[in-house]
Design a protein around this motif. Sequence first.
Motif, mmCIF file in Angstrom:
data_model
loop_
_atom_site.group_PDB
_atom_site.id
_atom_site.type_symbol
_atom_site.label_atom_id
_atom_site.label_comp_id
_atom_site.label_asym_id
_atom_site.label_seq_id
_atom_site.Cartn_x
_atom_site.Cartn_y
_atom_site.Cartn_z
ATOM 1 N N ALA A 96 0.878 -1.313 -0.014
ATOM 2 C CA ALA A 96 0.049 0.008 0.106
ATOM 3 C C ALA A 96 0.647 1.173 0.016
ATOM 4 O O ALA A 96 0.479 2.284 -0.828
ATOM 5 N N LEU A 97 2.094 1.409 0.593
ATOM 6 C CA LEU A 97 2.785 2.366 0.934
ATOM 7 C C LEU A 97 3.706 2.751 -0.558
ATOM 8 O O LEU A 97 3.668 3.971 -1.112
ATOM 9 N N GLU A 98 3.982 1.805 -1.321
ATOM 10 C CA GLU A 98 4.458 1.745 -2.748
ATOM 11 C C GLU A 98 3.327 2.260 -3.445
ATOM 12 O O GLU A 98 3.899 2.887 -4.595
ATOM 13 N N LEU A 99 2.188 1.610 -3.454
ATOM 14 C CA LEU A 99 1.304 2.079 -4.406
ATOM 15 C C LEU A 99 0.530 3.413 -4.301
ATOM 16 O O LEU A 99 0.296 4.211 -5.100
ATOM 17 N N TYR A 100 0.159 3.940 -3.067
ATOM 18 C CA TYR A 100 -0.153 5.067 -2.661
ATOM 19 C C TYR A 100 0.541 6.198 -2.306
ATOM 20 O O TYR A 100 0.493 7.411 -2.266
ATOM 21 N N GLY A 101 1.467 5.858 -1.347
ATOM 22 C CA GLY A 101 2.637 6.881 -1.086
ATOM 23 C C GLY A 101 1.684 7.805 0.131
ATOM 24 O O GLY A 101 0.600 7.645 0.194
ATOM 25 N N ASP A 116 -11.579 3.146 8.455
ATOM 26 C CA ASP A 116 -11.917 3.877 7.405
ATOM 27 C C ASP A 116 -10.568 4.451 6.673
ATOM 28 O O ASP A 116 -9.500 4.623 7.341
ATOM 29 N N ILE A 117 -10.805 4.585 5.618
ATOM 30 C CA ILE A 117 -9.429 5.281 4.774
ATOM 31 C C ILE A 117 -9.875 6.059 3.908
ATOM 32 O O ILE A 117 -10.974 6.062 3.163
ATOM 33 N N VAL A 118 -9.253 7.326 3.629
ATOM 34 C CA VAL A 118 -9.193 8.298 2.652
ATOM 35 C C VAL A 118 -8.651 7.880 1.300
ATOM 36 O O VAL A 118 -7.219 7.942 1.264
ATOM 37 N N LEU A 119 -9.338 7.827 0.161
ATOM 38 C CA LEU A 119 -8.355 7.598 -0.893
ATOM 39 C C LEU A 119 -8.439 8.585 -1.928
ATOM 40 O O LEU A 119 -9.551 9.019 -2.526
ATOM 41 N N PRO A 120 -7.349 9.388 -2.146
ATOM 42 C CA PRO A 120 -7.267 10.449 -3.051
ATOM 43 C C PRO A 120 -7.475 9.942 -4.565
ATOM 44 O O PRO A 120 -7.092 8.800 -5.132
ATOM 45 N N THR A 121 -8.551 10.745 -5.121
ATOM 46 C CA THR A 121 -8.733 10.424 -6.670
ATOM 47 C C THR A 121 -8.529 11.692 -7.385
ATOM 48 O O THR A 121 -8.037 12.755 -6.814
ATOM 49 N N ASP A 130 -18.079 2.625 -0.215
ATOM 50 C CA ASP A 130 -18.066 4.218 -0.353
ATOM 51 C C ASP A 130 -19.030 4.848 0.443
ATOM 52 O O ASP A 130 -20.188 4.714 0.650
ATOM 53 N N ILE A 131 -18.209 5.497 1.464
ATOM 54 C CA ILE A 131 -19.013 6.184 2.589
ATOM 55 C C ILE A 131 -18.960 7.750 2.306
ATOM 56 O O ILE A 131 -19.040 8.389 3.304
ATOM 57 N N THR A 132 -18.472 8.462 1.124
ATOM 58 C CA THR A 132 -17.979 9.599 0.923
ATOM 59 C C THR A 132 -19.395 10.422 1.287
ATOM 60 O O THR A 132 -19.238 11.528 1.869
ATOM 61 N N LYS A 181 -11.693 14.440 -6.236
ATOM 62 C CA LYS A 181 -12.020 14.720 -4.855
ATOM 63 C C LYS A 181 -11.624 13.465 -4.174
ATOM 64 O O LYS A 181 -11.504 12.522 -4.844
ATOM 65 N N GLU A 182 -11.434 13.661 -2.840
ATOM 66 C CA GLU A 182 -11.282 12.406 -1.801
ATOM 67 C C GLU A 182 -12.254 11.572 -1.826
ATOM 68 O O GLU A 182 -13.621 12.020 -1.645
ATOM 69 N N LYS A 183 -11.987 10.223 -1.816
ATOM 70 C CA LYS A 183 -13.052 9.172 -1.665
ATOM 71 C C LYS A 183 -13.170 8.649 -0.257
ATOM 72 O O LYS A 183 -11.687 8.061 -0.005
ATOM 73 N N TYR A 184 -14.015 8.508 0.621
ATOM 74 C CA TYR A 184 -13.976 7.940 1.830
ATOM 75 C C TYR A 184 -14.478 6.363 1.885
ATOM 76 O O TYR A 184 -15.510 6.228 1.476
ATOM 77 N N LEU A 185 -13.649 5.598 2.435
ATOM 78 C CA LEU A 185 -13.961 3.948 2.147
ATOM 79 C C LEU A 185 -13.992 3.630 3.566
ATOM 80 O O LEU A 185 -13.161 3.750 4.278
ATOM 81 N N SER A 186 -14.950 2.571 3.750
ATOM 82 C CA SER A 186 -15.032 1.718 5.152
ATOM 83 C C SER A 186 -14.538 0.383 4.723
ATOM 84 O O SER A 186 -15.285 0.049 3.862
#
Length: 537
Positions: free
Chosen positions: A56-61, A85-90, A120-122, A93-98
Amino acid sequence: MQQDEFSYHFEVLDAVELAVIVLEVGDDGLPRYIAMNTKSREFTKLEHKDYAGKTALELYGGATGRRALNQHLAVISSGKEATYDIVLPTQHKEKYLSTTLRPVFNADGRLVYLVGSSSDITSERERDEALELTRMALDKAEEASQAKERFLANMSHEIRTPMNGIIGMCELLQETDLDEQQRLFADTILNSATALLGVINDVLDFSKIQADKISLHDAPFSLQDLVQDVGTLLWARAAYKGIDLRTDYPADAPHEFTGDASKIRQILMNLLGNAIKFTEDGHVAVSVSYDPGAAALPLRIQVSDTGIGIEPSQLKWIFSAFEQVDRRSARVIEGTGLGLAITQALVERMGGTITASSVPGQGSVFTVALDLKQPDHHLPRPTDDAAAVFRDHRQALNLQPSQPVPELPPGALAGKRILVAEDNRTNQLLVRKMLKSTGAELRFAENGRIALEAYKSEGCNLILMDLSMPVMGGLEAARRIRAHERSAGLPECPIVALTANAQPSDVEACLAAGMNDFLSKPFRKNELQARILRQGG
């Protein structure tokens, strides 16, 4: 879940509505992505070649990558399912995932895969954030409103305290031998101070209206008596200008209604006061009519005058706050421009309407329409002390007692001991001078604690109690005095609040603390003596 239960046909995951990821745990203990279903690829905008074999660190940084990797490692360490929960940058806008992440073990019990499902709980997150921002905004608005109320209450108190000295001393000065010029000066001071008090009352009333703090206290009352009382109060003001003040209450109209008499009195005082102010000759009239067949608002109260009138183009502004229409020469008349705004707010608070019409040079007509219920005459009219205190409170604020109170004859209070809890030296002097001729024995206390100890040790026949004092305020002192009386089996000593705290809530607080009466500063000599007489002084 065992490894043999785990299918390597990842395409099956594409039928799942949730976003699904699969990570393989390598010999180095790091989880690396090996599969994402269609929904997950829609979220991440990643293809297999973009994510395969990466952590995940290599993929998203950045913070997102570190947070996701830490969650993955935590599940590996505990061997237990976890939801986070995690915030996924797109791109937009940011997308919030549970995400719920589950460990998969092989037959030997070694953790080999992590399978995660995300929703998706955005929208929910944005809604919650919007609600929180709204709540915070409402909290700040309420804090600001409360701060404004505290400021106005404090300013009212600070202004009323010295004004009590000005008005009271001026009244005492008028009782001395003055020549014509000195009496003119004294009258001017008193009139100016009274006008200033009216400004303070208008600002306080308007602030309560803005904060939606106006409350109605409905009770049976005589509208005919109220109209006549207001006419009596303002008759001298009209007579001074050579104006005829008329009241017309038809015999066939109902006299008894249920409503807030003090608010209706204030409405009439504002309308009649304005009519007298802007009329130089002729008459001012108040008339009442009642139409039982009306579809709505059968009660009409009309105030008319033969004054200079209002231009048609300016009629729409007359009920606006801080507006004074251009009435030609009347522009020299001072005022806050709040009277009609307050009047309209009070009328509308009662469910009524107020309208105005005018012909420049001929006069104006203001019409108040209300729907007040007629009381069941079997119900008792309110006559309790608390109601009397509230009625007198409004009159005291306007410096307009309902009936002239004769001055006490010399020596009328001889032998009476009155304890005065007051920290202001000017007001101490004022009370001393106002009661000097009565023969009462006065004992002064600079704060509530001294007053309490003085009452315990010396006793008295009556207590005049300020509210805002150092060390101990008047409310606490009153409560402690009542507690002492109960424990010692003593009868209650009458306590009259004598204070610059002039809000209706202050009246309620005084009565709740055990006080018997309330007189707001600035007060007149006859008002003070009337309170003492009412409490058996």
